[in-house]
Design an enzyme around this catalytic site. Structure first.
Site, PDB file in Angstrom:
ATOM      1  N   GLU A   1       0.738  -1.304  -0.178  1.00  0.00           N
ATOM      2  CA  GLU A   1       0.237   0.033  -0.057  1.00  0.00           C
ATOM      3  C   GLU A   1       1.122   1.345  -0.132  1.00  0.00           C
ATOM      4  OE1 GLU A   1      -2.598  -3.274   2.039  1.00  0.00           O
ATOM      5  OE2 GLU A   1      -0.414  -2.485   2.360  1.00  0.00           O
TER       6      GLU A   1
ATOM      7  N   PHE B   1     -11.863  -7.468  13.402  1.00  0.00           N
ATOM      8  CA  PHE B   1     -10.752  -8.049  12.986  1.00  0.00           C
ATOM      9  C   PHE B   1     -10.405  -7.133  11.596  1.00  0.00           C
ATOM     10  CE2 PHE B   1      -9.020 -10.454   8.402  1.00  0.00           C
ATOM     11  CZ  PHE B   1      -7.703 -11.026   9.581  1.00  0.00           C
ATOM     12  N   GLN B   2      -9.389  -6.248  11.365  1.00  0.00           N
ATOM     13  CA  GLN B   2      -8.375  -5.266  10.797  1.00  0.00           C
ATOM     14  C   GLN B   2      -9.658  -4.150  10.601  1.00  0.00           C
ATOM     15  OE1 GLN B   2      -8.580  -6.966   6.597  1.00  0.00           O
ATOM     16  NE2 GLN B   2      -6.346  -7.616   7.343  1.00  0.00           N
TER      17      GLN B   2
ATOM     18  N   LYS C   1     -17.518  -1.906   5.156  1.00  0.00           N
ATOM     19  CA  LYS C   1     -18.139  -2.557   3.802  1.00  0.00           C
ATOM     20  C   LYS C   1     -19.309  -2.406   4.280  1.00  0.00           C
ATOM     21  CE  LYS C   1     -17.526  -7.210   3.043  1.00  0.00           C
ATOM     22  NZ  LYS C   1     -16.662  -8.601   3.377  1.00  0.00           N
TER      23      LYS C   1
ATOM     24  N   MET D   1      23.423   8.866   3.677  1.00  0.00           N
ATOM     25  CA  MET D   1      23.019  10.858   4.443  1.00  0.00           C
ATOM     26  C   MET D   1      24.104  10.329   5.909  1.00  0.00           C
ATOM     27  SD  MET D   1      23.287  14.075   3.697  1.00  0.00           S
ATOM     28  CE  MET D   1      22.402  14.294   2.430  1.00  0.00           C
TER      29      MET D   1
END
Length: 631
Positions: free
Chosen positions: A100, A162-163, A212, A528
């Protein structure tokens, strides 16, 4: 029905906001030069009824089509899965990324290269939280992006389902605005508002979180929706009194500097900037986010200011008696120690975001407005001022700056151990690929060398993560830029550290036919960080060696080939040109070049963090000699 134009959406927004403010003084309509929430009217229109009975997911996809979205970057998952069914039949191209974070940076790269809103999609929980870094990145650099996330069903919100993650709360500080959609019927309005907010005023990321069960619910799709954004009226046109005062100062100052930030690029104001600079003869400095806004080769360009800017640009700002800041924010990387920055300068600060004016440096003449309008009106006001009073002669000021440019030019020394110079690689890359290519940098030494040794002559040819400094930005952002500009050569200039964070998106590029080119500046270290350890930590190199030199783990050529790309390697100066030219000749697959360079090269000039710009170092142990009495 044809797709609405930006003007249609803006008209809807104004109608919804009627009575909220004085007409004519401010306006948030999209326009050329500002990222547009809808496609150009020359595209093939989507044929659809004004209303239709669909699911919430169908309404979402139809809204994206009506907004002119041509591509989205994402990964499906449980909560967002209902949206992927109508997306299967849509005119919107979906690019399946491998992480993602890649989706978010790709949307950013697309937006920065095209000026349009970039779109990314993720599911709930970890899918959404993986977007946090690119959302924060887009917020810091004012990039128009809409992130669409699935959420657990409404009855489950707040139950630690969940999630489940409160992505709206998580991203509240790093989004311009965000939405949690409550009903399926509001999806078209919310999407239209999200795109409008992302693209207008000071651009930025907007999150749309959709449960959802809302995606699965029946809905009536109706387009165009009426936007309901009370109080959102970005001021585009500056106040005339401030413009006239700024013009008076610009024609009477003896040591003026135009301090140009990324807002000039976002406003499409580069032509006006050049006209204003040439009209006044004032020196120009362009920040890291503004490279390309003013041609590097132009006589009046002093270069980039700040921590790794040119000596002339840093001292020009430091010794100025007038700084005209256009779409810039006086960030710490430019100012150094703030209380010692430009002590004798009067400041004119123009920005579309009033919160930026006076935030870090007091503005003697504050100007709220879009950079294009500000510059156009400054040109007119300066013309009138010059007609009434002759401008101050800047010959002495230019003599001092030219002396600095001659004595302290950007350059580099070849490594004493015979290893390949990273600066030489990047310089030749810019010369061979040319000014029409797009260069996308990761973060670190290679980013600074790319800003210094490639000549940026045109706007929107330099993309990087400026404000957040996100390692892993380059490869997915280059992918997004190439999708948005398929006929343009796109080079990612990455470090071996950055490259290992997001190189999995090269698999996406290989499978989706996105032939980006990647130059990995492989010095075997987190360069760096190692430079700072050399300078400030007694050369105690704690956890900065990556093993890409000593052990060749990973072997970048083999890794590139495993990801479906062409892999090349270059280890000496004699092979640099032919290796770059070989990569330039390949246009049907992504290409990765492993440039094995020396580990001891450093970025110079340098102003150490927390110190004054007066303490700029031209090289290690070399402080510029500058006679302050001359000023």
């Amino acid at each position: 029905m044809t797709r609405p134009t930006p003007e249609t959406l803006a008209h809807s927004a104004r109608r919804a906001r009627s009575g909220t403010g004085a007409a004519g003084d401010s306006d948030s309509a999209a326009r050329p030069g500002r990222a547009a929430p809808a496609a150009a009217t020359t595209e093939t229109p989507v044929r659809e009824p004004a209303t239709a009975q669909v699911s919430g997911a169908g309404s979402l996809v139809r809204s994206l089509e009506a907004l002119g979205v041509d591509v989205v970057f994402g990964i499906p998952g449980g909560a967002i899965l209902p949206a992927y069914d109508p997306l299967y039949d849509s005119t919107v191209r979906h690019i399946l990324v491998r992480h993602e974070q890649g989706a978010g940076h790709a949307a950013t790269g697309y937006a920065q290269a095209t000026g349009r809103v970039g779109v990314c999609i993720a599911t709930s929980g970890p899918g959404a939280t993986n977007l946090v870094t690119p959302i924060a990145d887009a917020y810091m650099d004012s990039v128009p992006m809409v992130a669409i996330t699935g959420q657990v069903a409404r009855p489950s919100i707040g139950t630690d389902a969940f999630q489940e993650a409160d992505i709206q709360g998580i991203t509240l500080p790093i989004t311009k605005h965000n939405f949690l959609v409550q009903t399926a019927d509001e999806i078209p309005r919310v999407l239209a508002e999200a795109f409008h907010l992302a693209a207008t005023g000071r651009p930025g990321p907007v999150l749309v979180d959709i449960p959802k069960d809302v995606l699965q619910a029946p809905a009536t799709f109706s387009w165009p929706p009426a936007l309901d954004l009370p109080g959102y009226r970005p001021t585009l046109h500056p106040h005339g009194k401030q413009i006239r005062e700024a013009a008076r100062l610009m024609t009477s100052a003896r040591r003026p500097v135009l301090y140009v930030g990324g807002g000039v690029l976002k406003a499409g104001a580069t032509e006006g900037l050049r006209k204003l600079a040439e009209q006044t003869g004032i020196p120009v400095v362009t920040t890291l986010m503004a490279l390309g806004a003013f041609p590097d080769s132009h006589r009046q360009h002093l270069g980039m200011p700040g921590m790794h800017g040119t000596v002339a640009a840093v001292y020009g700002l430091q010794k100025a008696d007038l700084i005209v800041a256009l779409g810039a924010r006086f960030d710490d990387r430019v100012t150094g120690k703030l209380d010692s920055f430009a002590p004798d300068a009067t400041v004119v600060h123009a920005d579309i975001d009033p919160a930026e004016i006076g935030k870090n440096r007091h503005a003697d003449v504050p100007i709220v407005g879009d950079a294009r309008h500000v510059i156009d009106e400054l040109i007119a006001a300066v013309t009138a001022e010059q007609a009434a009073h002759p401008s101050v002669d800047l010959t002495d000021w230019w003599a001092q700056l030219d002396d600095l440019r001659e004595r302290y030019p950007l350059g580099f020394e070849e490594p004493a151990d015979g290893t390949l110079s990273p600066q030489y690689v990047i310089k030749r890359l810019g010369e061979i690929a040319g000014p029409d290519a797009i260069y996308v940098a990761g973060v670190g030494q290679h980013q600074m060398w790319a800003s210094q040794f490639i000549s940026y002559e045109k706007p929107h040819t330099w993309l990087n993560s400026g404000g957040l400094g996100t390692m892993g930005y380059a490869v997915p952002a280059a992918m997004g830029a190439k999708v948005g500009k398929p006929d343009t050569t796109v080079w990612a200039v990455d470090g071996d550290g950055c490259f290992q964070m997001t190189n999995q998106e090269l698999a996406t590029c290989a499978l989706e036919g996105i032939p980006v080119k990647v130059a990995v500046i492989n010095n075997g270290n987190l360069g760096m960080v190692r430079q700072w350890q050399t300078l400030f930590y007694g050369e105690r190199y704690s956890n900065t060696e990556l093993g890409t030199h000593k052990h060749r783990i990973p072997d970048f050529v083999k890794l590139a080939e495993a990801l479906g790309c062409v892999g090349l390697r270059c280890e000496n100066a004699a092979d640099v040109d032919k290796t770059i030219e070989a990569a330039m000749a390949i246009n049907d697959a992504p290409v990765v070049i492993d440039f094995v360079v020396g580990k001891d090269a450093m970025v110079w000039p340098m102003v150490a963090a927390g110190t004054s710009n007066d303490e700029i170092m031209f090289a290690r142990g070399v402080r510029p000699a500058f006679d302050e009495d001359e000023l």
